[in-house]
Design a protein around this motif. Structure first.
Motif, PDB file in Angstrom:
ATOM      1  N   VAL A 357       4.737  13.736 -27.082  1.00 43.36           N
ATOM      2  CA  VAL A 357       5.765  12.620 -27.507  1.00 43.36           C
ATOM      3  C   VAL A 357       6.181  11.866 -26.444  1.00 43.36           C
ATOM      4  N   HIS A 358       6.062  12.575 -25.138  1.00 41.68           N
ATOM      5  CA  HIS A 358       6.731  11.685 -24.093  1.00 41.68           C
ATOM      6  C   HIS A 358       5.486  10.853 -23.283  1.00 41.68           C
ATOM      7  N   SER A 359       4.189  11.572 -23.286  1.00 38.30           N
ATOM      8  CA  SER A 359       3.369  11.136 -22.587  1.00 38.30           C
ATOM      9  C   SER A 359       2.556   9.855 -23.333  1.00 38.30           C
ATOM     10  N   GLU A 360       2.511  10.110 -24.703  1.00 31.62           N
ATOM     11  CA  GLU A 360       1.924   9.146 -25.400  1.00 31.62           C
ATOM     12  C   GLU A 360       2.889   7.875 -26.137  1.00 31.62           C
ATOM     13  N   ASN A 361       4.038   8.078 -25.406  1.00 23.41           N
ATOM     14  CA  ASN A 361       5.231   7.064 -25.992  1.00 23.41           C
ATOM     15  C   ASN A 361       5.287   6.983 -27.484  1.00 23.41           C
ATOM     16  N   PRO A 374       5.465  24.218 -39.460  1.00 21.14           N
ATOM     17  CA  PRO A 374       6.922  23.534 -39.660  1.00 21.14           C
ATOM     18  C   PRO A 374       7.863  23.482 -38.256  1.00 21.14           C
ATOM     19  N   GLN A 375       7.730  24.735 -37.348  1.00 17.66           N
ATOM     20  CA  GLN A 375       8.421  24.441 -36.352  1.00 17.66           C
ATOM     21  C   GLN A 375       8.215  23.349 -35.243  1.00 17.66           C
ATOM     22  N   TYR A 376       7.001  22.854 -35.235  1.00 13.91           N
ATOM     23  CA  TYR A 376       6.666  21.720 -34.341  1.00 13.91           C
ATOM     24  C   TYR A 376       6.653  20.642 -35.000  1.00 13.91           C
ATOM     25  N   VAL A 377       6.714  20.587 -36.286  1.00 13.43           N
ATOM     26  CA  VAL A 377       7.171  19.262 -37.365  1.00 13.43           C
ATOM     27  C   VAL A 377       8.467  18.934 -36.796  1.00 13.43           C
ATOM     28  N   GLU A 378       9.481  19.954 -36.949  1.00 14.38           N
ATOM     29  CA  GLU A 378      10.849  19.847 -36.747  1.00 14.38           C
ATOM     30  C   GLU A 378      11.016  19.412 -35.370  1.00 14.38           C
ATOM     31  N   LYS A 379      10.501  19.809 -34.241  1.00 13.62           N
ATOM     32  CA  LYS A 379      10.512  19.536 -32.832  1.00 13.62           C
ATOM     33  C   LYS A 379      10.288  18.047 -32.733  1.00 13.62           C
ATOM     34  N   VAL A 380       9.365  17.648 -33.479  1.00 14.11           N
ATOM     35  CA  VAL A 380       8.795  16.184 -33.253  1.00 14.11           C
ATOM     36  C   VAL A 380       9.508  15.183 -33.938  1.00 14.11           C
ATOM     37  N   ALA A 381      10.221  15.567 -34.964  1.00 17.53           N
ATOM     38  CA  ALA A 381      11.247  14.853 -35.787  1.00 17.53           C
ATOM     39  C   ALA A 381      12.474  14.712 -34.960  1.00 17.53           C
ATOM     40  N   GLN A 382      12.969  15.925 -34.269  1.00 17.48           N
ATOM     41  CA  GLN A 382      14.152  15.916 -33.456  1.00 17.48           C
ATOM     42  C   GLN A 382      14.116  14.796 -32.259  1.00 17.48           C
ATOM     43  N   LEU A 383      12.921  15.089 -31.597  1.00 12.75           N
ATOM     44  CA  LEU A 383      12.531  14.116 -30.563  1.00 12.75           C
ATOM     45  C   LEU A 383      12.359  12.483 -30.817  1.00 12.75           C
ATOM     46  N   LEU A 384      12.094  12.310 -32.311  1.00 14.81           N
ATOM     47  CA  LEU A 384      12.052  11.157 -32.388  1.00 14.81           C
ATOM     48  C   LEU A 384      13.140  10.583 -33.282  1.00 14.81           C
ATOM     49  N   SER A 385      14.204  11.227 -33.440  1.00 11.40           N
ATOM     50  CA  SER A 385      15.100  10.854 -34.440  1.00 11.40           C
ATOM     51  C   SER A 385      15.963   9.762 -33.920  1.00 11.40           C
ATOM     52  N   GLU A 386      16.381   9.623 -32.680  1.00  7.51           N
ATOM     53  CA  GLU A 386      16.951   8.543 -32.151  1.00  7.51           C
ATOM     54  C   GLU A 386      16.302   7.284 -32.275  1.00  7.51           C
ATOM     55  N   SER A 387      14.956   7.221 -32.323  1.00 15.42           N
ATOM     56  CA  SER A 387      14.222   5.947 -32.499  1.00 15.42           C
ATOM     57  C   SER A 387      13.951   5.859 -34.148  1.00 15.42           C
ATOM     58  N   ASN A 388      14.234   6.850 -34.723  1.00 14.26           N
ATOM     59  CA  ASN A 388      14.048   6.402 -36.298  1.00 14.26           C
ATOM     60  C   ASN A 388      12.777   6.692 -36.712  1.00 14.26           C
TER      61      ASN A 388
END
Length: 631
Positions: A357-361, A374-388
């Motif tokens: 998420v960070h290295s590939e912006n 599922p747990q990794y989908v949730e993590k990605v969604a959480q990290l990208l939630s502010e950017s929607n």
């Protein structure tokens, strides 16, 4: 010693502050509780604890308690009934959680006992609701509410709400009196058909009344009675998320909520390819668990041997091959897309999604598809939630959700509920034949569909046939719901169907899930003769589009596509078209349903919890082994 001195001092202070003649002495009888004693003397437990602080540690027989003089009016008492929660009781009497806790300091609010008596008033505690003054209106925060859901309720932006309540921006406690901008009317939005949007009139708190749940009532039935969807009913009564129970007190409209004159029709589907507008390039990123590094480091197995052994890698490659077919189709159509496939390196216990998420912006990408777990989908969604950035879960349902998370696979319970809703719509008489091992289905029916009769089982686990006949109805279709993995129980159910038909009843056999036992030679032909009805996440239709895809896939990969390859194509092609629509991806899922090669994408908004796909087909086998879709 310090504790004893403190209690003695507190007792002395309470006695000295009381006026002579205002106190009574009570000798505790066997089995008595503070709540019962308080009720007898028309005071509250809080009053008794003030004069007898050591009583908070428990009271015993023959203990002497000091009782204050009753304060005029009798204290109000609520006796806990089945389905009551601390929150629902407070709401019923227009109290805050804090007020009810203060009046009942000895009560464990998370473990209420049926028959337990709760005091509704105490010294300084009175009933009040959402408080207002000349310049401000307050909203009392309910369980599971968020800034986002409350802002939608009052037609505000999240930033406006946060500016008015800076003290609780980082934490929104239940029971907090949240300042809102005005005496706004609460807006209830109906779950609606995407192409026939329902407009619901705005209402305020005076438009609601209480309703007590009767025996065998269901969420479906109550929602229909008051002109609400089940989603709306839960929004008005958050305690329903723990299940519907007899005796619960619900908040419902005084009169049926009116919709506009546009009828709710059968869902129609839109061909998005005709609406795609070629403008700016959009970036779609795939996070797929290729685990290339672990494959490269494993010198003990050839790739062919690994593929034979590793079913997870096979699934990944099949999905990937279908996605590539969709990418090729998009390129032929001239869609301006930038596609990136990244290795998420997933196992059950680890992944590299955070670093990707960070290295590939990825916050600058337009859509992310994956990962698989599922747990990794949730993590990605959480990290990208502010950017929607929308994150698509391609294969599995997640337990935690975010506003930008899209569940593309209908959940198991949703599939079952869709089947049951179809039977309700047909006004059928429903009888369930359920194996003891099918605990999930049994619990679903017992909590959410109490009107459905569940056939009792005998000592050896078989259905008690004598209990079914009295439940049959001549004037309706009798739907037998079968959920079992036992050959013997399937045969027993088939006998019950045939017996009912021979007695003049109209009977249909419904299967909630096709499992391996149903597909055995011994069983399958018998089921075909019954023309079984079942819910499916894929349609069984040999269309020209599917035939062309299948032939192209075979030429490219030397095999016919399996379910994961087809799903890879369907999820990818649906996303690629939506992201290029003029209204954008999120708006398109709110207004548009699609059917791709095999999969239906009909998303609904879960308020502040993202979107879920409700794309389920109701199918029926025919005696010639063909399968048709039912209306």
């Amino acid at each position: 010693m310090n504790k004893i001195v403190y209690i003695s001092f507190l007792l002395f202070f309470c006695l000295s502050s009381a006026q002579p003649g205002e106190l009574k002495k009570h000798t505790v009888a066997k089995g008595e509780t503070v709540a019962q004693i308080a009720q007898f003397y028309k005071v509250t437990p809080f009053d008794i604890y003030q004069l007898n602080p050591d009583a908070k540690l428990g009271i015993k027989e023959n203990t002497i308690l000091l009782i204050p003089k009753a304060t005029g009016a009798s204290a109000k008492v609520h006796e806990v009934k089945p389905g009551d929660t601390f929150y629902s009781i407070a709401k019923k009497y227009n109290l805050t959680n804090e007020q009810l806790e203060k009046a009942n300091p000895s009560i464990d609010k998370f473990n209420l006992i049926i028959g337990q008596q709760l005091q509704l008033t105490s010294n300084g505690v009175t009933s009040n609701g959402n408080k207002t003054n000349e310049t401000k209106t307050f909203h009392e925060v309910q369980p599971k509410e968020t800034f986002y859901s409350i802002s939608r309720l009052y037609d505000m932006s999240v930033s406006e709400l946060e500016q008015l309540n800076p003290d609780v921006v980082s934490n929104l406690p239940v029971g907090y009196q949240l300042v809102i901008k005005k005496k706004a009317n609460v807006k209830v939005e109906a779950e609606s058909n995407p192409n026939n949007k329902v407009v619901v009139s705005e209402t305020n708190s005076t438009d609601f009344k209480t309703y007590v749940v009767k025996p065998k009532e269901t969420l479906f039935g109550i929602s229909k009675e008051f002109g609400l969807s089940q989603v709306e009913l839960v929004k008005l009564n958050p305690e329903l998320e723990n299940g519907l129970q007899e005796g619960m007190t619900l908040r419902v409209p005084k009169t049926q909520i009116k919709t506009n004159t546009i009828p709710i029709a059968k869902t129609t589907y839109r061909d998005l390819s005709k609406s795609v507008r070629v403008k700016e390039t959009k970036e779609i990123v795939f996070l797929l668990p290729f685990n290339v590094s672990s494959i490269a480091s494993d010198t003990t197995l050839s790739m062919q041997a690994r593929l034979k052994r590793d079913s997870f890698l096979n699934m990944t490659l099949d999905f990937y091959s279908g996605a590539l077919m969709a990418v090729d189709s998009a390129r032929r159509l001239g869609m301006p897309l930038k596609i990136k496939f990244l290795d998420s390196k997933e196992t059950r216990n680890s992944s590299n999604v955070v670093s990707l998420v960070h290295s590939e912006n990825l916050k600058n990408s337009d859509i992310v598809i994956g990962p698989f777990y599922p747990q990794y989908v949730e993590k990605v969604a959480q990290l990208l939630s502010e950017s929607n950035v929308p994150v698509i879960s391609p294969l599995r349902e997640t337990s935690t959700s975010y506003e930008n998370l899209y569940q593309s696979m209908p959940s198991g319970d949703f599939v079952k509920n869709t089947m049951l809703d179809y039977l309700y719509a047909k006004n059928g008489n429903i009888i369930a034949l359920i194996d003891n091992k099918r605990n999930a289905t049994r619990k679903l029916l017992e909590t959410e569909h109490k009107s459905i009769y569940i056939t009792p089982l005998g000592e050896k686990g078989g259905f008690i046939g004598d209990s079914i006949t009295p439940r049959l109805q001549k004037n309706k279709t009798n739907y037998f719901i079968l959920d079992t993995g036992s050959t013997g129980m399937i045969l027993s159910a088939l006998n019950q169907c045939n017996k009912a038909r021979s007695n003049g009843y109209k009977v249909e056999l419904v299967v909630l899930e096709i499992n391996d036992t149903f597909e055995t030679d011994e069983i399958f032909q018998r089921l075909i003769k019954q023309k079984i009805i079942f819910p499916s996440m894929t349609k069984f239709e040999e269309t020209l589009e599917f035939s062309n895809f299948s032939n192209s896939y075979r030429k490219k990969n030397n095999v016919f596509p399996n379910q994961f390859a087809i799903r890879g194509f369907d999820v990818t092609f649906d996303v690629m078209q939506r992201v290029l629509l003029p209204e954008g991806f999120e708006s398109s899922v709110q207004t548009t349903s699609t059917v791709q090669l095999e999969n239906k994408f009909d998303y609904f908004d879960r308020n502040d919890s993202g979107y879920s796909n409700k794309g389920v087909f109701i199918m029926q086998y025919q005696e010639d082994y063909s399968i048709i879709e039912l209306d």
